[in-house]
Design an enzyme around this catalytic site. Structure first.
Site, mmCIF file in Angstrom:
data_model
loop_
_atom_site.group_PDB
_atom_site.id
_atom_site.type_symbol
_atom_site.label_atom_id
_atom_site.label_comp_id
_atom_site.label_asym_id
_atom_site.label_seq_id
_atom_site.Cartn_x
_atom_site.Cartn_y
_atom_site.Cartn_z
ATOM 1 N N ASP A 37 0.843 -1.198 0.000
ATOM 2 C CA ASP A 37 0.000 0.000 0.000
ATOM 3 C C ASP A 37 0.880 1.251 0.000
ATOM 4 O O ASP A 37 2.066 1.184 0.318
ATOM 5 C CB ASP A 37 -0.979 0.014 1.190
ATOM 6 C CG ASP A 37 -0.320 -0.295 2.534
ATOM 7 O OD1 ASP A 37 0.921 -0.168 2.636
ATOM 8 O OD2 ASP A 37 -1.031 -0.661 3.476
ATOM 9 N N ASN B 250 -8.944 -1.074 12.743
ATOM 10 C CA ASN B 250 -10.322 -1.242 12.277
ATOM 11 C C ASN B 250 -10.474 -2.525 11.454
ATOM 12 O O ASN B 250 -11.457 -2.704 10.756
ATOM 13 C CB ASN B 250 -10.747 -0.025 11.436
ATOM 14 C CG ASN B 250 -9.866 0.156 10.210
ATOM 15 O OD1 ASN B 250 -8.905 -0.591 10.007
ATOM 16 N ND2 ASN B 250 -10.183 1.138 9.389
ATOM 17 N N HIS C 175 -8.441 -3.535 8.961
ATOM 18 C CA HIS C 175 -7.985 -3.502 7.571
ATOM 19 C C HIS C 175 -6.749 -4.373 7.368
ATOM 20 O O HIS C 175 -5.995 -4.660 8.299
ATOM 21 C CB HIS C 175 -7.758 -2.065 7.081
ATOM 22 C CG HIS C 175 -6.575 -1.335 7.622
ATOM 23 N ND1 HIS C 175 -6.539 0.039 7.718
ATOM 24 C CD2 HIS C 175 -5.373 -1.757 8.075
ATOM 25 C CE1 HIS C 175 -5.370 0.414 8.197
ATOM 26 N NE2 HIS C 175 -4.642 -0.666 8.437
ATOM 27 N N GLU D 15 -9.814 -0.771 3.650
ATOM 28 C CA GLU D 15 -10.606 -0.255 4.764
ATOM 29 C C GLU D 15 -11.998 -0.879 4.773
ATOM 30 O O GLU D 15 -12.531 -1.234 3.718
ATOM 31 C CB GLU D 15 -10.754 1.268 4.607
ATOM 32 C CG GLU D 15 -9.444 2.037 4.634
ATOM 33 C CD GLU D 15 -8.928 2.255 6.048
ATOM 34 O OE1 GLU D 15 -8.828 1.284 6.818
ATOM 35 O OE2 GLU D 15 -8.611 3.407 6.380
HETATM 36 C C1 GLP Z 1 -1.282 0.523 8.478
HETATM 37 C C2 GLP Z 1 -0.827 -0.087 7.144
HETATM 38 C C3 GLP Z 1 -0.899 -1.579 7.170
HETATM 39 C C4 GLP Z 1 -0.350 -2.040 8.492
HETATM 40 C C5 GLP Z 1 -1.352 -1.706 9.567
HETATM 41 C C6 GLP Z 1 -0.870 -1.986 10.982
HETATM 42 O O1 GLP Z 1 -2.274 1.474 8.302
HETATM 43 N N1 GLP Z 1 -1.546 0.371 6.004
HETATM 44 O O2 GLP Z 1 -0.191 -2.102 6.072
HETATM 45 O O3 GLP Z 1 -0.172 -3.439 8.442
HETATM 46 O O4 GLP Z 1 -1.815 -0.379 9.432
HETATM 47 O O5 GLP Z 1 0.155 -1.110 11.355
HETATM 48 P P1 GLP Z 1 1.024 -1.311 12.674
HETATM 49 O O6 GLP Z 1 1.796 -2.566 12.453
HETATM 50 O O7 GLP Z 1 1.905 -0.110 12.771
HETATM 51 O O8 GLP Z 1 0.058 -1.438 13.795
#
Ligand code: GLP
Length: 239
Positions: free
Chosen positions: A65, A133, A135, A140
């Site tokens: 992403d 949330n 995702h 999303e």
């Molecule tokens: C972000 C990214 C994801 C990531 C997730 C968790 O928004 N788009 O690719 O896996 O949220 O992030 P974190 O590991 O910092 O909790």
């Protein structure tokens, strides 16, 4: 599912799994999430590469992403984060990176990108984190299991969560491009890493709650292929 003691063990067990996949398929195509959760895993992979246990010379990496609207070399680029944490430490050259489309007629560019992915066949491994949330990538809620690579509006919850990376909410772009659920769910192997108390509620909803687009990660419950969820105790504590 594996429940591990802490973030360090999460990185080690995750690295065991990646090492196994790359051992069996040296030219594995690997989706590598950014976010904080997989950083220990990537550091462990880099250490194994340095010590000669892991050979990453033939792997290819797929971007999961990216925010939209950033200038080249913006500090918030998720590709930049992937480069620093995964590509450089593992010696993956630019030619072995599949990058998301970010400009032009984005809808057409995403469709062309997906046609390219389909021609290549499923990813060998997707290393994913879990959004607060539910995702995966920036799929999303609501996101359907058949969704394709596309532009998305980030939810307030994601903007707030991503503010941890860049300063505050105003620093987080509001739109992004994400690989679609269908490509993630069809990966030959999927590793979902979940760490920390902020994921407590959502990890239970994702793994034990009803399956549906309101919690995109819940579709992992139905994925036909090899799914491993590694959760640390902070995230999997008794509720
Ligand atoms: C972000 C990214 C994801 C990531 C997730 C968790 O928004 N788009 O690719 O896996 O949220 O992030 P974190 O590991 O910092 O909790």
């Amino acid at each position: 599912m594996r429940v591990v003691e802490n973030a360090e063990e999460l990185g080690r067990i995750g690295a065991d799994l990646v090492t196994e996949v790359v051992g069996a398929r040296p030219a594995a195509s690997i989706v590598a999430a950014t976010g904080r959760t997989p950083m220990g895993l990537y550091a462990e992979l880099a250490a194994r590469r340095r010590s000669g246990v892991l050979d990453t010379t033939a792997i290819s990496t797929v971007q999961l992403d990216e925010y939209l609207g950033l200038e080249r070399d913006d500090r918030r680029s998720l590709f930049g984060w992937m480069r620093r944490s995964f590509l450089e430490p593992l010696g993956v050259s630019d030619g072995r990176v599949i990058r998301l489309p970010l400009g032009g007629d984005l809808e057409e560019a995403c469709a062309a990108f997906d046609r390219g992915l389909e021609a290549r066949g499923p990813f060998d491994l997707a290393i994913l984190g879990l959004g607060r949330n539910g995702h995966l990538g920036f799929n999303e809620p609501p996101s359907h299991p058949e969704s394709s690579t596309r532009m998305v509006e980030l939810s307030p919850s994601t903007i707030e969560a991503n503010a941890r990376y860049w300063g505050n909410g105003a620093d987080v772009p509001t739109t992004a491009v994400t690989l679609g659920m269908r490509h993630l769910l069809s990966a030959r192997a999927i590793v979902l890493l979940v760490s920390g108390t902020s994921k407590r509620t959502i990890v239970h909803r994702a793994l034990e709650g009803p399956v549906g687009p309101g919690v995109p990660a819940s579709f992992l419950q139905d994925a036909a292929n090899d799914v491993t969820v590694i959760v640390d105790r902070a995230a999997w504590a008794d509720r």
